[in-house]
Design an enzyme around this catalytic site. Structure first.
Site, PDB file in Angstrom:
ATOM      1  N   HIS A  14     -77.874 -19.445   4.629  1.00  0.00           N
ATOM      2  CA  HIS A  14     -76.498 -18.962   4.784  1.00  0.00           C
ATOM      3  C   HIS A  14     -75.532 -19.742   3.906  1.00  0.00           C
ATOM      4  O   HIS A  14     -75.669 -20.953   3.726  1.00  0.00           O
ATOM      5  CB  HIS A  14     -76.069 -18.940   6.250  1.00  0.00           C
ATOM      6  CG  HIS A  14     -75.970 -20.256   6.945  1.00  0.00           C
ATOM      7  ND1 HIS A  14     -74.815 -21.014   6.940  1.00  0.00           N
ATOM      8  CD2 HIS A  14     -76.850 -20.934   7.710  1.00  0.00           C
ATOM      9  CE1 HIS A  14     -75.008 -22.101   7.670  1.00  0.00           C
ATOM     10  NE2 HIS A  14     -76.227 -22.090   8.149  1.00  0.00           N
ATOM     11  N   ASP A  61     -75.778 -28.226   6.282  1.00  0.00           N
ATOM     12  CA  ASP A  61     -75.799 -26.981   7.056  1.00  0.00           C
ATOM     13  C   ASP A  61     -74.846 -25.957   6.461  1.00  0.00           C
ATOM     14  O   ASP A  61     -73.667 -25.941   6.800  1.00  0.00           O
ATOM     15  CB  ASP A  61     -75.421 -27.274   8.507  1.00  0.00           C
ATOM     16  CG  ASP A  61     -75.497 -26.056   9.405  1.00  0.00           C
ATOM     17  OD1 ASP A  61     -76.124 -25.059   9.007  1.00  0.00           O
ATOM     18  OD2 ASP A  61     -74.917 -26.103  10.495  1.00  0.00           O
ATOM     19  N   GLU A 110     -73.075 -16.707   9.192  1.00  0.00           N
ATOM     20  CA  GLU A 110     -74.107 -17.193  10.104  1.00  0.00           C
ATOM     21  C   GLU A 110     -73.498 -18.029  11.213  1.00  0.00           C
ATOM     22  O   GLU A 110     -73.885 -17.910  12.383  1.00  0.00           O
ATOM     23  CB  GLU A 110     -75.140 -18.024   9.319  1.00  0.00           C
ATOM     24  CG  GLU A 110     -76.383 -18.410  10.119  1.00  0.00           C
ATOM     25  CD  GLU A 110     -76.274 -19.739  10.863  1.00  0.00           C
ATOM     26  OE1 GLU A 110     -77.210 -20.092  11.602  1.00  0.00           O
ATOM     27  OE2 GLU A 110     -75.242 -20.429  10.714  1.00  0.00           O
ATOM     28  N   ASP A 141     -82.826 -23.056   6.743  1.00  0.00           N
ATOM     29  CA  ASP A 141     -81.519 -23.496   7.240  1.00  0.00           C
ATOM     30  C   ASP A 141     -81.621 -24.969   7.647  1.00  0.00           C
ATOM     31  O   ASP A 141     -82.333 -25.300   8.596  1.00  0.00           O
ATOM     32  CB  ASP A 141     -81.133 -22.636   8.449  1.00  0.00           C
ATOM     33  CG  ASP A 141     -79.707 -22.860   8.913  1.00  0.00           C
ATOM     34  OD1 ASP A 141     -79.021 -23.733   8.364  1.00  0.00           O
ATOM     35  OD2 ASP A 141     -79.280 -22.143   9.841  1.00  0.00           O
ATOM     36  N   HIS A 167     -72.153 -29.991  12.116  1.00  0.00           N
ATOM     37  CA  HIS A 167     -70.902 -29.280  12.391  1.00  0.00           C
ATOM     38  C   HIS A 167     -69.693 -30.223  12.421  1.00  0.00           C
ATOM     39  O   HIS A 167     -68.762 -30.015  13.205  1.00  0.00           O
ATOM     40  CB  HIS A 167     -70.997 -28.479  13.690  1.00  0.00           C
ATOM     41  CG  HIS A 167     -71.815 -27.231  13.547  1.00  0.00           C
ATOM     42  ND1 HIS A 167     -71.948 -26.311  14.558  1.00  0.00           N
ATOM     43  CD2 HIS A 167     -72.536 -26.741  12.508  1.00  0.00           C
ATOM     44  CE1 HIS A 167     -72.711 -25.310  14.143  1.00  0.00           C
ATOM     45  NE2 HIS A 167     -73.087 -25.564  12.906  1.00  0.00           N
TER      46      HIS A 167
END
Length: 505
Positions: free
Chosen positions: A279, A291, A323, A352, A446
């Site tokens: 992604h 990520d 995504e 991923d 994240h």
């Protein structure tokens, strides 16, 4: 600044036909395009030899510069869909492939994606703020983006039926247990019952947060708290005590166009395609260099070197948008496939997060028993590779957390590898792979610190070589790999806790 090339309008991306040329030497399909005999057939050893730490690191540094273009709007680097950082990421991928000449048919697929952002929130239950409180992704704001006030009202059972919501919920904050049905369903039922906000408490230890998923006009501002924080309130409510409460949420939910990029070799049998994807977007909170910068850049690097070889089966690379918002790009792509185009995809490989700093070499435990036939054969290819290189590996659930989900649900064999996200590395895994037990595989998952410094280059190089091996193996031959016979998936009937990186139930 990258050169933005004209993008190709596409009604069904996989359905974009390749104009037949002369038959490929040795191909069983007389319609397969000709690739010059001056190029040797791709092999794992040849393709892997192109992969270097220096080239991957150079791409990662470039991607971080692109992420910095999102800073004027978000006050930090990001490549979240809708940001300039993501627009330039798409530009970079497209331009890089286009500059390789006519080896690939490159096209785009634009669709409307749901995007959301939470700016501020506060939840006060009684006279305290639960320490574990977190907002749900894609939550709407409180009314007028202002604080709202009302009693906390306990919802019966799991809050999955209208009958679970007592009349007292009207004008109150609904207090709902997690479990059985999706978070979005609970929030919508609370809204239908007249609630001014909803709080979902965990049904196991630890805090809870996820996504409400597809927006509903009935959704209300929704928060999550831990089971531990919830217990004192539940005890008081069951004794009939009133808990005056307030909630505040400043958030937006909207739709914006975004784009998948697909590049398919003009050579190779177009009736038998090797497909792989990663992604292109990050979360709003950071630049996403692991990520999924790591996976998407591995694909870009491999696509760059594949042009030196001919292929017997077509190879289709995909860079998905959205995504992080719930597998939006891959879901849309698969939904647009006709049955004929679906059957041309012999397998889909998902890549991923390939460079987590506290990594484990992880293989999705995709078996034929509960997934389309061929998934287990792909899993075994990864096992054989790691074992042949004297590398330990571990299995992880094939549970809908990444872009393979739509493929296996539509009968396409799938699988992939990863190096770990927010999961905790065990003592046994630290002995197997090194690193620190008790920490996340990616401590910057994240977060703003998911930068170039967040990459385990040794793991990234090895995994990119493994991706090269997977491409070369099936681009040369599908001998021994199960043939597609239909699009009905053999999948578990149990609902998954995930549809993308966030919990959905």
């Amino acid at each position: 600044m990258y050169r933005l090339l004209p993008l190709v309008a596409l009604s069904s991306l996989a359905g974009a036909s390749i104009i037949p040329q002369q038959p490929l030497a040795g191909s069983s399909n007389p319609e397969a395009p000709l690739i010059s005999d001056s190029k040797e057939l791709v092999s794992s050893s040849a393709l892997e030899a192109h992969i270097t730490k220096e080239n991957l690191l150079k791409r990662a540094k470039q991607l971080y510069k692109i992420a910095e273009e999102g800073a004027p709007e978000y006050n930090h680097p990001t490549r979240v869909i809708g940001s300039q950082g993501h627009i330039s990421t798409i530009d970079y991928i497209y331009s890089t492939i286009a500059d390789l000449g006519d080896y690939y048919e490159i096209s785009n697929q634009t669709f409307d994606a749901v995007v959301g952002n939470v700016f501020e929130w506060r939840l006060v239950l009684g006279d305290t703020e639960p320490e574990s409180v977190l907002p749900f992704s894609l939550t709407p704001p409180t009314k007028n983006k202002d604080a709202v006030f009302g009693p906390l009202v306990l919802v019966a059972n799991d809050g999955c039926d209208e009958s679970d919501f007592p009349s007292e919920v009207n004008g109150a904050i609904a207090f709902i247990k997690r479990g059985v049905c999706p978070f979005g369903q609970k929030s919508a039922l609370a809204g239908k019952a007249g609630a001014i906000a909803a709080v979902i408490y965990n049904n196991e230890r630890g805090s809870v947060s996820g996504t409400l998923g597809e927006p509903s006009k009935y959704h209300v501002a929704t928060f999550g708290i831990s089971n531990e924080d919830a217990e004192p309130y539940i005890e008081k409510l069951e004794k009939g005590k009133i808990i005056p409460s307030s909630a505040y949420m400043d958030a937006i939910v909207s739709k914006a166009p975004t784009t998948n990029i697909i590049a398919q070799t003009k050579g190779g049998d177009p009736e038998n395609c090797v497909m792989l994807g990663g992604h292109s977007d990050s979360v709003a909170e950071g630049p996403g260099i692991n990520d999924d910068g790591s996976g998407s850049l591995s694909l870009l690097e491999i696509a760059t070197h594949l042009v030196n070889y001919k292929v017997n089966n077509c190879v289709r690379f995909a860079w998905w948008a959205g995504e992080e918002e719930g597998l939006l790009g891959s879901d849309y792509y698969v939904s647009q496939l006709s049955e004929d185009e679906n059957l041309k995809i012999r397998l889909f490989m998902d890549y991923d997060m390939l460079a987590s700093p506290n990594y484990a070499y992880q293989i999705y435990n995709a078996t034929n028993a509960v997934n389309p036939t061929g998934s287990e054969e792909l899993r075994n290819l990864y096992i054989d590779y790691y074992e042949s290189h004297g590398v330990n590996y571990t299995f992880i659930p094939f549970d809908g957390r990444s872009d393979y989900d739509a493929f296996i649900k539509h009968g396409i064999p799938g699988g992939g590898i990863a190096t770990g996200a927010e999961g905790i590395k065990t003592k046994e895994e630290a002995e197997m792979f090194g690193g620190k037990a008790g920490d996340w595989y990616d401590p910057c998952y994240h977060q703003l610190c998911d930068t170039v410094d967040n990459l385990a280059l040794d793991a990234w190089v090895l995994n990119t070589k493994l991706v090269s091996h997977s491409v070369a193996t099936y681009a040369a031959s599908f001998e021994g790999f199960p043939k597609r016979t239909g699009i009905t998936a053999r999948a578990s009937s149990e609902l998954s806790l995930y549809h993308g990186p966030k919990l959905v139930m």
